[in-house]
Design an enzyme around this catalytic site. Structure first.
Site, PDB file in Angstrom:
ATOM      1  N   GLN A   1       0.855  -1.192   0.606  1.00 58.43           N
ATOM      2  CA  GLN A   1       0.571   0.170  -0.244  1.00 58.43           C
ATOM      3  C   GLN A   1       0.753   1.241   0.298  1.00 58.43           C
ATOM      4  OE1 GLN A   1      -1.962   0.950   3.440  1.00 58.43           O
ATOM      5  NE2 GLN A   1      -3.867   2.005   2.783  1.00 58.43           N
TER       6      GLN A   1
ATOM      7  N   TYR B   1       2.614  -8.541  15.202  1.00 55.11           N
ATOM      8  CA  TYR B   1       2.633  -7.474  14.010  1.00 55.11           C
ATOM      9  C   TYR B   1       2.847  -6.270  15.653  1.00 55.11           C
ATOM     10  CZ  TYR B   1       1.718  -3.591  11.695  1.00 55.11           C
ATOM     11  OH  TYR B   1       1.930  -2.160  11.208  1.00 55.11           O
TER      12      TYR B   1
HETATM   13  C1  AKB Z   1      -2.493  -2.241   9.831  1.00 58.29           C
HETATM   14  O1  AKB Z   1      -4.039  -1.899  10.251  1.00 58.29           O
HETATM   15  O2  AKB Z   1      -2.268  -3.466  10.587  1.00 58.29           O
HETATM   16  C2  AKB Z   1      -1.468  -1.144   9.881  1.00 58.29           C
HETATM   17  C3  AKB Z   1      -1.333  -0.377  10.787  1.00 58.29           C
HETATM   18  C4  AKB Z   1      -2.269   0.541  11.538  1.00 58.29           C
HETATM   19  O3  AKB Z   1       0.148  -0.573  10.893  1.00 58.29           O
HETATM   20  N1  AKB Z   1      -2.553  -0.043   8.532  1.00 58.29           N
END
Ligand code: AKB
Length: 319
Positions: A14, A141
């Site tokens: 993106q 993440y």
């Molecule tokens: C996600 O939603 O994982 C990303 C971010 C906020 O890092 N867009």
């Protein structure tokens, strides 16, 4: 001054697709090497297929290109990451360590590594997430982002590597599609609205999150990378603010332009991720150190998104 040569990983994502175009304007298209595991149809410049887990190929490409800067964007995002946490750790962390080792080995002068609002979590005021607060994320993440921030700090302190980072909020843009994030709804909603379709939102109506328009996110990234090294006082990652809104507020903003727009709410597993993230960000360090100031608020973003997407979806005249 010597012309920078730039290598971008995850360039098909993106941010990557839009950033490559902006870097091409800034540094000349012939100085940008876009890399990704898949081809990037929107990119006309130099491209190399690269899996960031393949450290020798990464190093070789960086050497061959004579890269002076690396923008390392390849990563698995929050919602997708929860499907396979160990794989997410491997791609996000090993990939990043390979980039930093390559940068050291080849004396790359500057590296950009994105962090995220996903780095935040338990034990802080989610209504104003500060720059220097405990980072206890609830997603893998987020864990990779916190670890990445600490590694950045370590490589800078120990080896003097000039690595810079932003904690991106959710990014909304018309140029590219997001994939696997918790904030993706805020892009999808515009595509539905412009096509006259009702939108089913995977977050609850009052779920407030920090967001930023793509144009501002790109401007911030370039401003951070252009700033004199002496101004960069935060070597983990800078909080970056744009705006904040909930699904019901973005829907109301869209209705000012498209009065009949309809939205329903069906929160899924992403609701829990969003609930652990900040609702607002304190980005005063970025403002003080390198002059950050966003240009787009929610309504300005809505107008711009609808203008661009209307062109994309309007029927092409027959030739
Ligand atoms: C996600 O939603 O994982 C990303 C971010 C906020 O890092 N867009």
């Amino acid at each position: 001054m010597k012309q920078d040569r730039i290598l971008v990983t995850g360039a098909g994502g993106q941010i990557g697709q839009v950033l490559c175009q902006a870097l091409a304007v800034r540094h000349g298209a012939s100085n940008i090497l876009a890399t990704d595991i898949r081809a990037i149809p929107s990119w006309q410049g130099a491209f190399a297929r690269l899996d960031v887990l393949d450290a020798p190929s990464l190093t070789e490409l960086t050497r061959e290109w004579g890269a002076t800067q690396i923008y390392h964007l390849a990563a698995i995002l929050s919602a997708a990451g929860e499907k396979d946490p160990l794989r997410t750790w491997q791609i996000n962390m090993d990939g990043f360590l390979h980039v930093m080792e390559t940068a050291l080995q080849l004396s790359v002068s500057r590296v950009f590594h994105p962090s995220s609002i996903a780095a935040f979590g338990a034990g802080i005021d989610l209504d104003r997430a500060g720059q220097h607060v405990p980072l206890i994320p609830a997603t893998v993440y987020g864990i990779t982002k916190v670890a990445g921030e600490n590694w950045s700090y370590y490589y800078h302190q120990r080896y003097g590597l000039d690595i810079r980072s932003l904690r991106y909020p959710g990014i909304v843009g018309h140029q590219s599609d997001p994939g696997g994030g918790t904030t993706d709804y805020a892009v999808d909603i515009y595509h539905y609205a412009v096509q006259g379709k009702p939108f089913r939102c995977f977050l609850a109506e009052d779920t407030r999150l920090p967001m930023i328009y793509m144009d501002d996110a790109i401007r911030a990234t370039l401003a951070l990378m252009d700033a004199p090294a002496g101004n960069i006082r935060v070597r983990t990652s800078y909080n970056l603010g744009g705006m904040d809104f909930s699904p019901e507020e973005i829907a109301a903003s869209i209705r000012k332009e498209i009065p009949g727009f309809e939205i329903t709410y069906a929160p899924d597993h992403r609701q829990q991720i969003a609930a652990g993230w900040p609702r607002r960000i304190d980005d005063s360090a970025a403002r003080e150190d390198w002059g950050w100031k966003p240009e787009f608020d929610l309504d300005a973003m809505t107008r711009d998104m609808i203008r661009h997407l209307s062109l994309r979806y309007s029927p092409q005249p027959q030739s």
